[in-house]
Scaffold this motif. Structure first.
Motif, PDB file in Angstrom:
ATOM      1  N   ILE A 194      49.154  33.149  52.141  1.00 20.27           N
ATOM      2  CA  ILE A 194      48.224  34.108  52.752  1.00 20.27           C
ATOM      3  C   ILE A 194      48.378  35.487  52.141  1.00 20.27           C
ATOM      4  CG2 ILE A 194      47.616  35.274  54.906  1.00 20.27           C
ATOM      5  CD1 ILE A 194      48.544  32.642  56.330  1.00 20.27           C
ATOM      6  N   GLY A 195      49.615  35.929  51.934  1.00 20.19           N
ATOM      7  CA  GLY A 195      49.837  37.259  51.374  1.00 20.19           C
ATOM      8  C   GLY A 195      49.226  37.411  49.997  1.00 20.19           C
ATOM      9  N   ALA A 196      49.409  36.411  49.135  1.00 22.44           N
ATOM     10  CA  ALA A 196      48.819  36.464  47.799  1.00 22.44           C
ATOM     11  C   ALA A 196      47.297  36.476  47.869  1.00 22.44           C
ATOM     12  CB  ALA A 196      49.305  35.281  46.965  1.00 22.44           C
ATOM     13  N   ALA A 197      46.727  35.736  48.813  1.00 21.61           N
ATOM     14  CA  ALA A 197      45.268  35.729  48.978  1.00 21.61           C
ATOM     15  C   ALA A 197      44.760  37.103  49.387  1.00 21.61           C
ATOM     16  CB  ALA A 197      44.865  34.674  50.009  1.00 21.61           C
ATOM     17  N   VAL A 198      45.516  37.807  50.234  1.00 22.61           N
ATOM     18  CA  VAL A 198      45.131  39.163  50.639  1.00 22.61           C
ATOM     19  C   VAL A 198      45.191  40.106  49.435  1.00 22.61           C
ATOM     20  CG1 VAL A 198      45.752  41.143  52.071  1.00 22.61           C
ATOM     21  CG2 VAL A 198      45.840  38.841  53.031  1.00 22.61           C
ATOM     22  N   VAL A 199      46.249  39.990  48.644  1.00 24.45           N
ATOM     23  CA  VAL A 199      46.367  40.821  47.443  1.00 24.45           C
ATOM     24  C   VAL A 199      45.161  40.602  46.529  1.00 24.45           C
ATOM     25  CG1 VAL A 199      47.687  41.209  45.328  1.00 24.45           C
ATOM     26  CG2 VAL A 199      48.883  40.949  47.517  1.00 24.45           C
ATOM     27  N   ARG A 200      44.785  39.363  46.312  1.00 22.79           N
ATOM     28  CA  ARG A 200      43.641  39.062  45.440  1.00 22.79           C
ATOM     29  C   ARG A 200      42.357  39.691  45.983  1.00 22.79           C
ATOM     30  NH1 ARG A 200      46.396  33.951  45.323  1.00 22.79           N
ATOM     31  NH2 ARG A 200      47.211  33.521  43.222  1.00 22.79           N
ATOM     32  N   ARG A 201      42.131  39.542  47.288  1.00 25.04           N
ATOM     33  CA  ARG A 201      40.918  40.096  47.894  1.00 25.04           C
ATOM     34  C   ARG A 201      40.861  41.613  47.756  1.00 25.04           C
ATOM     35  NH1 ARG A 201      37.921  38.251  51.993  1.00 25.04           N
ATOM     36  NH2 ARG A 201      36.951  40.268  51.629  1.00 25.04           N
ATOM     37  N   LEU A 202      41.983  42.272  48.008  1.00 26.73           N
ATOM     38  CA  LEU A 202      41.997  43.732  47.952  1.00 26.73           C
ATOM     39  C   LEU A 202      41.842  44.247  46.528  1.00 26.73           C
ATOM     40  CD1 LEU A 202      44.778  44.474  50.578  1.00 26.73           C
ATOM     41  CD2 LEU A 202      42.329  44.909  50.822  1.00 26.73           C
ATOM     42  N   LEU A 203      42.478  43.578  45.581  1.00 26.66           N
ATOM     43  CA  LEU A 203      42.309  43.989  44.190  1.00 26.66           C
ATOM     44  C   LEU A 203      40.876  43.758  43.714  1.00 26.66           C
ATOM     45  CD1 LEU A 203      45.620  42.724  42.548  1.00 26.66           C
ATOM     46  CD2 LEU A 203      44.947  45.099  42.923  1.00 26.66           C
ATOM     47  N   ALA A 204      40.270  42.661  44.149  1.00 29.92           N
ATOM     48  CA  ALA A 204      38.869  42.396  43.800  1.00 29.92           C
ATOM     49  C   ALA A 204      37.955  43.478  44.368  1.00 29.92           C
ATOM     50  CB  ALA A 204      38.448  41.020  44.314  1.00 29.92           C
ATOM     51  N   ALA A 205      38.396  44.086  45.479  1.00 32.23           N
ATOM     52  CA  ALA A 205      37.624  45.168  46.097  1.00 32.23           C
ATOM     53  C   ALA A 205      38.028  46.531  45.542  1.00 32.23           C
ATOM     54  CB  ALA A 205      37.813  45.146  47.612  1.00 32.23           C
ATOM     55  N   GLU A 206      38.806  46.533  44.459  1.00 35.25           N
ATOM     56  CA  GLU A 206      39.179  47.732  43.702  1.00 35.25           C
ATOM     57  C   GLU A 206      40.182  48.626  44.418  1.00 35.25           C
ATOM     58  OE1 GLU A 206      35.883  49.796  41.933  1.00 35.25           O
ATOM     59  OE2 GLU A 206      34.712  47.949  41.775  1.00 35.25           O
ATOM     60  N   ALA A 207      40.945  48.034  45.334  1.00 39.96           N
ATOM     61  CA  ALA A 207      42.016  48.786  45.969  1.00 39.96           C
ATOM     62  C   ALA A 207      43.219  48.872  45.041  1.00 39.96           C
ATOM     63  CB  ALA A 207      42.428  48.112  47.282  1.00 39.96           C
ATOM     64  N   ARG A 208      44.135  49.763  45.384  1.00 39.50           N
ATOM     65  CA  ARG A 208      45.447  49.829  44.760  1.00 39.50           C
ATOM     66  C   ARG A 208      46.418  49.146  45.718  1.00 39.50           C
ATOM     67  NH1 ARG A 208      45.476  53.334  40.549  1.00 39.50           N
ATOM     68  NH2 ARG A 208      47.747  53.468  40.604  1.00 39.50           N
ATOM     69  N   VAL A 209      47.273  48.266  45.206  1.00 39.18           N
ATOM     70  CA  VAL A 209      48.082  47.417  46.075  1.00 39.18           C
ATOM     71  C   VAL A 209      49.554  47.460  45.683  1.00 39.18           C
ATOM     72  CG1 VAL A 209      48.465  45.076  46.939  1.00 39.18           C
ATOM     73  CG2 VAL A 209      46.130  45.860  46.450  1.00 39.18           C
ATOM     74  N   ALA A 210      50.400  47.666  46.692  1.00 40.13           N
ATOM     75  CA  ALA A 210      51.843  47.477  46.547  1.00 40.13           C
ATOM     76  C   ALA A 210      52.181  46.138  47.183  1.00 40.13           C
ATOM     77  CB  ALA A 210      52.606  48.605  47.226  1.00 40.13           C
ATOM     78  N   ALA A 211      52.628  45.191  46.358  1.00 40.59           N
ATOM     79  CA  ALA A 211      52.906  43.835  46.817  1.00 40.59           C
ATOM     80  C   ALA A 211      54.404  43.676  47.045  1.00 40.59           C
ATOM     81  CB  ALA A 211      52.423  42.823  45.786  1.00 40.59           C
ATOM     82  N   LEU A 212      54.772  43.329  48.282  1.00 43.12           N
ATOM     83  CA  LEU A 212      56.177  43.219  48.683  1.00 43.12           C
ATOM     84  C   LEU A 212      56.535  41.769  48.965  1.00 43.12           C
ATOM     85  CD1 LEU A 212      55.451  46.234  49.167  1.00 43.12           C
ATOM     86  CD2 LEU A 212      56.796  46.130  51.268  1.00 43.12           C
ATOM     87  N   ASP A 213      57.696  41.364  48.487  1.00 33.95           N
ATOM     88  CA  ASP A 213      58.194  40.028  48.817  1.00 33.95           C
ATOM     89  C   ASP A 213      59.654  39.947  48.395  1.00 33.95           C
ATOM     90  OD1 ASP A 213      58.509  36.999  48.921  1.00 33.95           O
ATOM     91  OD2 ASP A 213      56.373  37.165  49.363  1.00 33.95           O
ATOM     92  N   VAL A 214      60.378  39.010  48.968  1.00 38.89           N
ATOM     93  CA  VAL A 214      61.769  38.786  48.575  1.00 38.89           C
ATOM     94  C   VAL A 214      61.856  37.929  47.318  1.00 38.89           C
ATOM     95  CG1 VAL A 214      62.170  36.688  49.924  1.00 38.89           C
ATOM     96  CG2 VAL A 214      64.056  38.328  49.574  1.00 38.89           C
ATOM     97  N   LYS A 215      60.756  37.291  46.932  1.00 33.55           N
ATOM     98  CA  LYS A 215      60.742  36.364  45.799  1.00 33.55           C
ATOM     99  C   LYS A 215      60.260  37.080  44.540  1.00 33.55           C
ATOM    100  CE  LYS A 215      59.929  32.480  48.909  1.00 33.55           C
ATOM    101  NZ  LYS A 215      59.001  31.424  49.361  1.00 33.55           N
ATOM    102  N   GLN A 216      61.204  37.649  43.816  1.00 37.17           N
ATOM    103  CA  GLN A 216      60.894  38.470  42.650  1.00 37.17           C
ATOM    104  C   GLN A 216      60.151  37.689  41.571  1.00 37.17           C
ATOM    105  OE1 GLN A 216      61.476  41.758  42.168  1.00 37.17           O
ATOM    106  NE2 GLN A 216      60.682  41.755  40.072  1.00 37.17           N
ATOM    107  N   GLU A 217      60.616  36.506  41.248  1.00 32.75           N
ATOM    108  CA  GLU A 217      60.001  35.730  40.170  1.00 32.75           C
ATOM    109  C   GLU A 217      58.546  35.395  40.471  1.00 32.75           C
ATOM    110  OE1 GLU A 217      60.674  31.443  37.882  1.00 32.75           O
ATOM    111  OE2 GLU A 217      62.390  32.478  38.796  1.00 32.75           O
ATOM    112  N   GLN A 218      58.266  35.028  41.726  1.00 27.99           N
ATOM    113  CA  GLN A 218      56.890  34.700  42.092  1.00 27.99           C
ATOM    114  C   GLN A 218      56.015  35.944  42.133  1.00 27.99           C
ATOM    115  OE1 GLN A 218      58.614  31.863  45.257  1.00 27.99           O
ATOM    116  NE2 GLN A 218      56.459  31.294  45.146  1.00 27.99           N
ATOM    117  N   LEU A 219      56.592  37.090  42.495  1.00 28.71           N
ATOM    118  CA  LEU A 219      55.840  38.339  42.416  1.00 28.71           C
ATOM    119  C   LEU A 219      55.450  38.651  40.981  1.00 28.71           C
ATOM    120  CD1 LEU A 219      57.667  40.852  44.811  1.00 28.71           C
ATOM    121  CD2 LEU A 219      55.319  40.027  45.025  1.00 28.71           C
ATOM    122  N   GLU A 220      56.388  38.471  40.075  1.00 32.67           N
ATOM    123  CA  GLU A 220      56.106  38.742  38.665  1.00 32.67           C
ATOM    124  C   GLU A 220      55.027  37.809  38.134  1.00 32.67           C
ATOM    125  OE1 GLU A 220      59.903  38.397  36.832  1.00 32.67           O
ATOM    126  OE2 GLU A 220      60.636  40.335  37.597  1.00 32.67           O
TER     127      GLU A 220
END
Length: 260
Positions: free
Chosen positions: A20-46
């Motif tokens: 769900i979190g990744a889906a929100v990031v995609r939606r917000l970036l598609a809407a031209e927002a600036r996003v700080a993505a937080l998670d404990v899983k560094q490799e998956q964030l990268e």
């Protein structure tokens, strides 16, 4: 109003590496927002950052939301890079199964620290800044398990119920500043967390059908939510399309809790 309202605005999303979190990031970036993505899983964030290729509109932050210092540092870094925060989507969560009498202290505390403590720490850090600007919108992802009792979900349900009530109180306290605070409570959603509960390939059908043995209702819409289904609800509540909605708990569960 279209998603253009997000253009140039700053959003923080926890639990951003997947589901769900990744889906929100995609939606917000598609809407031209600036996003700080937080998670404990560094490799998956990268990996997500490489996939989305959003340049400096996306920053990633390795954060354990159970750790106050890490949360505060991530929020400070997000502000330093992007500017003042307009939106917070608090999505990070963990599943803890087990009968109440079998749970260890560590399992109980882990669920509470992340599922309830995470939204608290993030909302505290971001909310103080929003108060100064007298604007902002916050959505916390809880669960429909915060409602009806669920077999072997004592720690998970209790932590999500705590998150729900904390968020409603936060909404009451921030309303005078024009800050809206809402909850999205998904039911069964097609994520790694959900799939991890399935014993075999019949898991999806079993969830949809429900279980008399464990007193669990099925899903009237006869399908499991996708991460995008839930992300749509989160983005709606963040947006000005929900401009007169606050302290609301929106269930996205295909009718599984019969609108309780």
């Amino acid at each position: 109003m279209s998603d253009r309202e997000f253009a140039g605005k700053v959003a923080v999303v926890s639990g951003a590496a997947q589901g769900i979190g990744a889906a929100v990031v995609r939606r917000l970036l598609a809407a031209e927002a600036r996003v700080a993505a937080l998670d404990v899983k560094q490799e998956q964030l990268e990996q997500l950052a490489r996939e989305l290729n959003a340049g400096d509109r996306l920053t990633i932050h390795r954060v354990d939301v159970a750790d106050t210092a890490e949360v505060n540092r991530a929020i400070a870094d997000a502000v330093a890079h992007h500017g003042p925060i307009d939106y917070l989507a608090s999505v990070a969560g963990v599943l803890q199964m087990g009968r109440v009498v079998d749970l260890t202290d560590e399992q109980w505390q882990h669920a509470l620290s992340i599922n309830a403590g995470g939204p608290f720490r993030l909302a505290r850090a971001v909310g103080k800044q929003m108060i100064e600007r007298r604007s902002g919108s916050i959505v916390v992802v809880s669960s429909n398990a915060a409602g009806p009792a669920r077999y072997e979900m004592g720690a998970y349900a209790a932590s999500k119920a705590a998150a729900t009530k904390m968020t409603q109180v936060l909404g009451l306290e921030l309303a005078e500043y024009g800050i809206r605070v809402n909850i999205v409570s998904p039911g069964s959603t097609d994520t790694d967390m959900q799939r991890g509960m399935w014993a075999d390939e019949s898991g999806r059908d079993n969830v949809i059908r429900g279980s008399l043995d464990t007193y669990k209702a099925g899903i009237p819409l006869r399908k499991i939510a996708t991460p995008d289904d839930v992300a749509d609800a989160i983005v709606f509540l963040l947006s000005e399309r929900a401009g007169h909605i606050t302290m609301h708990d929106l269930r996205v569960d295909g009718g599984a809790t019969f609108d309780q």
